[in-house]
Scaffold this motif. Structure first.
Motif, PDB file in Angstrom:
ATOM      1  N   UNK A 135       1.951  29.807  -2.601  1.00 17.02           N
ATOM      2  CA  UNK A 135       2.075  30.294  -1.224  1.00 17.02           C
ATOM      3  C   UNK A 135       2.637  29.179  -0.335  1.00 17.02           C
ATOM      4  N   UNK A 136       3.730  29.467   0.347  1.00 15.04           N
ATOM      5  CA  UNK A 136       4.394  28.453   1.163  1.00 15.04           C
ATOM      6  C   UNK A 136       3.705  28.213   2.508  1.00 15.04           C
TER       7      UNK A 136
ATOM      8  N   UNK B 257      15.734  19.522  -1.731  1.00 11.29           N
ATOM      9  CA  UNK B 257      16.333  18.321  -1.162  1.00 11.29           C
ATOM     10  C   UNK B 257      16.467  17.188  -2.174  1.00 11.29           C
ATOM     11  N   UNK B 258      15.930  17.364  -3.368  1.00  9.24           N
ATOM     12  CA  UNK B 258      16.051  16.330  -4.399  1.00  9.24           C
ATOM     13  C   UNK B 258      14.705  15.886  -4.940  1.00  9.24           C
TER      14      UNK B 258
ATOM     15  N   UNK C  68       7.229  20.993   2.489  1.00 12.20           N
ATOM     16  CA  UNK C  68       7.315  22.207   3.302  1.00 12.20           C
ATOM     17  C   UNK C  68       8.148  23.297   2.629  1.00 12.20           C
ATOM     18  N   UNK C  69       8.810  22.959   1.532  1.00  4.13           N
ATOM     19  CA  UNK C  69       9.594  23.935   0.771  1.00  4.13           C
ATOM     20  C   UNK C  69       9.057  23.973  -0.660  1.00  4.13           C
TER      21      UNK C  69
ATOM     22  N   UNK D 104       6.097  13.833   0.778  1.00  3.23           N
ATOM     23  CA  UNK D 104       5.000  12.915   0.490  1.00  3.23           C
ATOM     24  C   UNK D 104       4.360  13.332  -0.822  1.00  3.23           C
ATOM     25  N   UNK D 105       4.045  12.364  -1.652  1.00  4.82           N
ATOM     26  CA  UNK D 105       3.522  12.630  -2.983  1.00  4.82           C
ATOM     27  C   UNK D 105       2.202  11.904  -3.171  1.00  4.82           C
ATOM     28  N   UNK D 106       1.186  12.632  -3.646  1.00  2.00           N
ATOM     29  CA  UNK D 106      -0.110  12.008  -3.930  1.00  2.00           C
ATOM     30  C   UNK D 106      -0.347  12.059  -5.428  1.00  2.00           C
TER      31      UNK D 106
END
Length: 119
Positions: A63-64, A94-95, A25-26, A1-3
């Motif tokens: 930080x993940x 994932x791209x 998440x990555x 998701x991109x904001x």
């Protein structure tokens, strides 16, 4: 998701800082920022875009623990008193994400010593 277009602020009359956030998440490997100046066309209220400038921005080792990744980038050497549009994409393992919605911003006019806008 991109904001996209989470924020922008003028730094100087020819510089702008864009800020955005991405849900992933990555880790984000890189960002693609595309921006261009909008030039007035012959008709009132109509604009045509100039060629896009493509900037590849390295991802950060944030930080993940958090899925929200925030990034800022300073755009420099912009033309004063001009309208611009920008879009951003993020790439993880994932791209590429889908492009953000178009973000519109403008640079300011120079101010003379008397505090008046110069044209």
């Amino acid at each position: 998701k991109f904001r996209p277009g989470a924020g922008a602020q003028p730094i100087q009359k020819e510089r702008y800082k864009l800020t955005w956030s991405v849900e992933s998440s990555v880790p984000i490997l890189e960002y693609r920022l595309l921006y261009r100046r909008l030039a007035k066309a012959g008709l009132i209220g109509k604009y045509e875009g100039e060629d896009w400038t493509n900037v590849i921005i390295p991802g950060t080792d944030q930080d993940s623990i958090s899925n929200t990744k925030t990034m800022s980038w300073d755009l420099e050497s912009l033309k004063e008193d001009s309208n611009y549009e920008a879009i951003v994409q993020a790439r993880n393992m994932y791209g590429w994400s889908e492009s953000s919605t178009m973000f519109l911003f403008n640079t300011t006019s120079p101010i003379n010593k008397q505090g008046e806008l110069m044209k």
